[in-house]
Design a protein around this motif. Sequence first.
Motif, PDB file in Angstrom:
ATOM      1  N   GLY A  27     -65.753  53.922  -4.239  1.00  0.00           N
ATOM      2  CA  GLY A  27     -67.172  54.553  -3.717  1.00  0.00           C
ATOM      3  C   GLY A  27     -67.148  54.583  -2.234  1.00  0.00           C
ATOM      4  O   GLY A  27     -68.461  54.539  -1.711  1.00  0.00           O
ATOM      5  N   LEU A  28     -66.153  54.403  -1.343  1.00  0.00           N
ATOM      6  CA  LEU A  28     -66.294  54.169   0.054  1.00  0.00           C
ATOM      7  C   LEU A  28     -65.324  55.395   0.515  1.00  0.00           C
ATOM      8  O   LEU A  28     -64.219  55.934  -0.055  1.00  0.00           O
ATOM      9  N   LEU A  29     -65.635  55.974   1.835  1.00  0.00           N
ATOM     10  CA  LEU A  29     -64.633  56.655   2.511  1.00  0.00           C
ATOM     11  C   LEU A  29     -63.278  55.856   3.120  1.00  0.00           C
ATOM     12  O   LEU A  29     -63.483  54.574   2.923  1.00  0.00           O
ATOM     13  N   ASP A  30     -62.292  56.441   3.506  1.00  0.00           N
ATOM     14  CA  ASP A  30     -61.353  55.621   3.784  1.00  0.00           C
ATOM     15  C   ASP A  30     -61.245  54.990   5.044  1.00  0.00           C
ATOM     16  O   ASP A  30     -62.022  55.415   5.842  1.00  0.00           O
ATOM     17  N   TRP A  31     -60.423  53.906   5.290  1.00  0.00           N
ATOM     18  CA  TRP A  31     -60.358  53.194   6.929  1.00  0.00           C
ATOM     19  C   TRP A  31     -59.656  54.123   7.820  1.00  0.00           C
ATOM     20  O   TRP A  31     -58.520  54.972   7.057  1.00  0.00           O
TER      21      TRP A  31
ATOM     22  N   GLY B 209     -68.463  50.822   7.340  1.00  0.00           N
ATOM     23  CA  GLY B 209     -69.047  51.369   8.588  1.00  0.00           C
ATOM     24  C   GLY B 209     -69.077  52.924   8.848  1.00  0.00           C
ATOM     25  O   GLY B 209     -70.011  53.583   8.901  1.00  0.00           O
ATOM     26  N   ARG B 210     -67.817  53.343   8.361  1.00  0.00           N
ATOM     27  CA  ARG B 210     -67.798  54.812   8.502  1.00  0.00           C
ATOM     28  C   ARG B 210     -68.502  55.646   7.166  1.00  0.00           C
ATOM     29  O   ARG B 210     -68.933  56.647   7.176  1.00  0.00           O
TER      30      ARG B 210
ATOM     31  N   ARG C 116     -71.100  58.427   8.004  1.00  0.00           N
ATOM     32  CA  ARG C 116     -70.980  59.835   7.580  1.00  0.00           C
ATOM     33  C   ARG C 116     -71.271  60.282   6.075  1.00  0.00           C
ATOM     34  O   ARG C 116     -71.478  61.460   5.994  1.00  0.00           O
ATOM     35  N   ARG C 117     -71.396  59.153   5.157  1.00  0.00           N
ATOM     36  CA  ARG C 117     -72.019  59.578   3.871  1.00  0.00           C
ATOM     37  C   ARG C 117     -72.722  58.585   3.443  1.00  0.00           C
ATOM     38  O   ARG C 117     -72.321  57.709   2.331  1.00  0.00           O
ATOM     39  N   PRO C 118     -73.877  58.349   3.999  1.00  0.00           N
ATOM     40  CA  PRO C 118     -75.016  57.035   3.597  1.00  0.00           C
ATOM     41  C   PRO C 118     -75.212  57.404   2.400  1.00  0.00           C
ATOM     42  O   PRO C 118     -75.410  56.286   1.435  1.00  0.00           O
TER      43      PRO C 118
ATOM     44  N   TYR D 138     -70.229  45.356  11.865  1.00  0.00           N
ATOM     45  CA  TYR D 138     -69.945  46.625  12.361  1.00  0.00           C
ATOM     46  C   TYR D 138     -71.079  47.401  13.195  1.00  0.00           C
ATOM     47  O   TYR D 138     -70.705  47.814  14.100  1.00  0.00           O
ATOM     48  N   ARG D 139     -72.199  47.161  12.428  1.00  0.00           N
ATOM     49  CA  ARG D 139     -73.170  47.839  13.317  1.00  0.00           C
ATOM     50  C   ARG D 139     -73.502  47.452  14.646  1.00  0.00           C
ATOM     51  O   ARG D 139     -73.766  48.259  15.705  1.00  0.00           O
TER      52      ARG D 139
END
Length: 245
Positions: free
Chosen positions: A173-177, A213-214, A218-220, A239-240
């Motif tokens: 459910g997350l973007l890649d690192w 973080g990404r 990018r895709r909240p 991260y923030r």
Amino acid sequence: MRFDVITLFPAMVRSVMGHGVIGRAIEAGRIELVTWNPRDFSKDRHGTVDDRPYGGGPGMVMKVEPLREAIQAARAAAGPAPVIYLSPDGPTLDGDRIGALAAQSRVILLCGRYEGIDERLIELEVDARLSIGDYVVSGGELPAMVVMDAVARLVPGVLGHAESAAQDAFAEGLLDWPHYTRPETVAGLDVPAVLTSGDHQAVARWRLQQALGRTRERRPDLLEKRGLNEEEQALLDAYRVEHGN
Ligand code: SAM
């Protein structure tokens, strides 16, 4: 997993799918790719598969009969399977839909061309539609190949351990690192020090933090859907702070 593709351009489909990790899976027999050309089912000597639209207007429409016979031949060859029409008016492809297809042992993918397909063929033979997005490409072949590639990545044994689909974007459910390879410095940019530290736990933590973080940046919408546990929330907060956002 077996894919039967109904297409006017079988050589295009076989050629593109023959490359890379999916090509190797086909060679190894983990993925079976069978193409059916509606022209081979046309009743006239020109192999006609299209005709002018009723009601007039530009372009041509794919005829019912050759497509219907091609689909029926595909069904007869390996038993019942859902027929999916790649079409801009279908629901948009996403990870859940790819996962549902990967749970099937076989699907028949129907590729349109020209202005599309006679609606009666869709009523008679199609079980579902799928779109790759809100834009139009010239035929269903590229969309069908997107579906096959993404589904095949989830078939056990298709990806080696190193390429595991579990590490792909969206799997959690997350973007890649971010990824890095040698050399350590390029144009004054260094690889993040943690990646060369040899501390596997720190690397895993850093990767998760980057992915969190990404995804937030990018895709909240993905984060909202997924939710975070306490550790993830702490990593994201850090991260923030680090990125001033
Ligand atoms: N007249 C159609 C329309 O406006 O929706 C477009 C036909 S398109 C030129 C020919 C074929 O490409 C379609 O029958 C479909 O199979 C495929 N196609 C085009 N865009 C697509 C998309 N976004 N997703 C899935 N298939 C698509």
